[in-house]
Structure formats: C-alpha cells, structure tokens
Write a protein that holds these residues in place. Structure first.
Motif, PDB file in Angstrom:
ATOM      1  N   ASP A 228       0.803  -1.237   0.000  1.00 30.18           N
ATOM      2  CA  ASP A 228       0.000   0.000   0.000  1.00 30.18           C
ATOM      3  C   ASP A 228       0.831   1.280   0.000  1.00 30.18           C
ATOM      4  O   ASP A 228       0.376   2.317   0.461  1.00 30.18           O
ATOM      5  CB  ASP A 228      -0.977   0.016   1.174  1.00 30.18           C
ATOM      6  CG  ASP A 228      -2.005  -1.086   1.073  1.00 30.18           C
ATOM      7  OD1 ASP A 228      -2.399  -1.412  -0.069  1.00 30.18           O
ATOM      8  OD2 ASP A 228      -2.421  -1.621   2.123  1.00 30.18           O
ATOM      9  N   GLN A 229       2.055   1.217  -0.513  1.00 30.16           N
ATOM     10  CA  GLN A 229       2.892   2.404  -0.664  1.00 30.16           C
ATOM     11  C   GLN A 229       3.457   2.415  -2.077  1.00 30.16           C
ATOM     12  O   GLN A 229       3.808   1.364  -2.609  1.00 30.16           O
ATOM     13  CB  GLN A 229       4.044   2.403   0.345  1.00 30.16           C
ATOM     14  CG  GLN A 229       3.578   2.519   1.783  1.00 30.16           C
ATOM     15  CD  GLN A 229       4.765   2.536   2.731  1.00 30.16           C
ATOM     16  OE1 GLN A 229       5.902   2.343   2.332  1.00 30.16           O
ATOM     17  NE2 GLN A 229       4.483   2.767   4.006  1.00 30.16           N
ATOM     18  N   PRO A 230       3.552   3.601  -2.695  1.00 29.25           N
ATOM     19  CA  PRO A 230       4.143   3.663  -4.047  1.00 29.25           C
ATOM     20  C   PRO A 230       5.553   3.093  -4.039  1.00 29.25           C
ATOM     21  O   PRO A 230       6.327   3.338  -3.119  1.00 29.25           O
ATOM     22  CB  PRO A 230       4.160   5.156  -4.366  1.00 29.25           C
ATOM     23  CG  PRO A 230       3.193   5.777  -3.423  1.00 29.25           C
ATOM     24  CD  PRO A 230       3.142   4.901  -2.205  1.00 29.25           C
ATOM     25  N   ALA A 231       5.877   2.314  -5.063  1.00 26.97           N
ATOM     26  CA  ALA A 231       7.180   1.643  -5.115  1.00 26.97           C
ATOM     27  C   ALA A 231       8.028   2.209  -6.241  1.00 26.97           C
ATOM     28  O   ALA A 231       7.560   2.381  -7.356  1.00 26.97           O
ATOM     29  CB  ALA A 231       6.977   0.148  -5.316  1.00 26.97           C
ATOM     30  N   LYS A 232       9.278   2.485  -5.922  1.00 24.34           N
ATOM     31  CA  LYS A 232      10.237   2.897  -6.940  1.00 24.34           C
ATOM     32  C   LYS A 232      10.870   1.654  -7.552  1.00 24.34           C
ATOM     33  O   LYS A 232      10.788   0.560  -7.002  1.00 24.34           O
ATOM     34  CB  LYS A 232      11.310   3.784  -6.322  1.00 24.34           C
ATOM     35  CG  LYS A 232      10.782   5.123  -5.851  1.00 24.34           C
ATOM     36  CD  LYS A 232      11.901   5.997  -5.354  1.00 24.34           C
ATOM     37  CE  LYS A 232      11.363   7.355  -4.918  1.00 24.34           C
ATOM     38  NZ  LYS A 232      12.428   8.208  -4.403  1.00 24.34           N
ATOM     39  N   ALA A 233      11.519   1.830  -8.696  1.00 24.80           N
ATOM     40  CA  ALA A 233      12.112   0.706  -9.416  1.00 24.80           C
ATOM     41  C   ALA A 233      13.211   0.016  -8.610  1.00 24.80           C
ATOM     42  O   ALA A 233      13.398  -1.195  -8.711  1.00 24.80           O
ATOM     43  CB  ALA A 233      12.667   1.175 -10.745  1.00 24.80           C
ATOM     44  N   ALA A 234      13.928   0.754  -7.785  1.00 22.48           N
ATOM     45  CA  ALA A 234      15.045   0.188  -7.035  1.00 22.48           C
ATOM     46  C   ALA A 234      14.618  -0.429  -5.700  1.00 22.48           C
ATOM     47  O   ALA A 234      15.437  -1.014  -5.005  1.00 22.48           O
ATOM     48  CB  ALA A 234      16.094   1.266  -6.778  1.00 22.48           C
TER      49      ALA A 234
END
Length: 126
Positions: free
Chosen positions: A35-41
């Motif tokens: 439930d949190q935006p995820a970055k590619a890394a």
C-alpha cells in the motif's frame, strides 16, 4: 537471495515486456508495495503484497518466490499468487469490455475523401 529489485522482479514475473517498461510504471506510480508507491530500485521480498496496474488490468498479488532472470511463462506464474478478489474483478472488467463491443456501431464503409478532410480539419482545430 533475500531480495530483488522491483523492476527486475516485475520483468521476470512477466508483468512487463521489458525492464524499461517496468521502471517507467514504477515512476508513474502504477506499482504499489504494501500500500505504498514503489520505486524501481525498491527491494521485493517474499510475502510482499503488490498492486500492479498495466495494460492487462489491475493485479493484486502476493510474492511467493524471487527471480532475477526471465524464464518461461509457466515458471513466471509460480513467482506470485493473485488474490481471488483481484482475479474476479479483472474477469468482470473483461466481460464488461467484451459486452460493450456488441453495442458499438461501426461505420458502413471507409470515410470518403471529403469526410477525411473534415476529420483532419476537426483534429487540427482549424
């Protein structure tokens, strides 16, 4: 292996055709991890709940296995388990989309030269 980069895992699980597309989806906020935006890394771990939005629909999956390499589709499907609610919602949306095609009116023929000019003029705003 305890964790894998988000973009690599999404590519290996065949949610996206290339890692670049997976990275772009992360940048646009179409991937959420717990439930949190995820970055590619961001590191993906076994047990994480992912919300993936792509052209195939919205998927809510639980990570079961980790992989950095893209294998056959049968192997990729073992990397995650889709929730029942997610599967039902995707099937419902697909059925609605299919039903909408029945009510769509297709033109009887191709546009004439005059019609094409009017379409081009309308699109250009002139």
């Amino acid at each position: 292996m305890l964790s894998v980069r988000m973009d690599k895992w999404l590519w290996a699980a065949r949610f996206f055709k290339t890692r670049a597309l997976a990275t772009r989806a992360c940048g646009l906020g179409r991937i959420q991890c717990n439930d949190q935006p995820a970055k590619a890394a961001r590191e993906v771990r076994v047990g994480d709940m992912l919300q993936v939005t792509n052209e195939g629909g919205d998927f809510q999956v639980e990570v079961l296995l980790l992989s950095e390499v893209r294998g056959p589709a049968s192997v990729a499907q073992t990397l995650y388990r889709e929730t029942e609610a997610s599967r039902e919602l995707r099937l419902k949306v697909a059925a609605e989309r299919k039903a909408m095609r029945q009510f769509e009116q297709l033109p009887a023929s191709r546009p004439s030269k005059r019609d094409r000019r009017r379409i081009i003029q309308f699109r250009s705003g002139g």
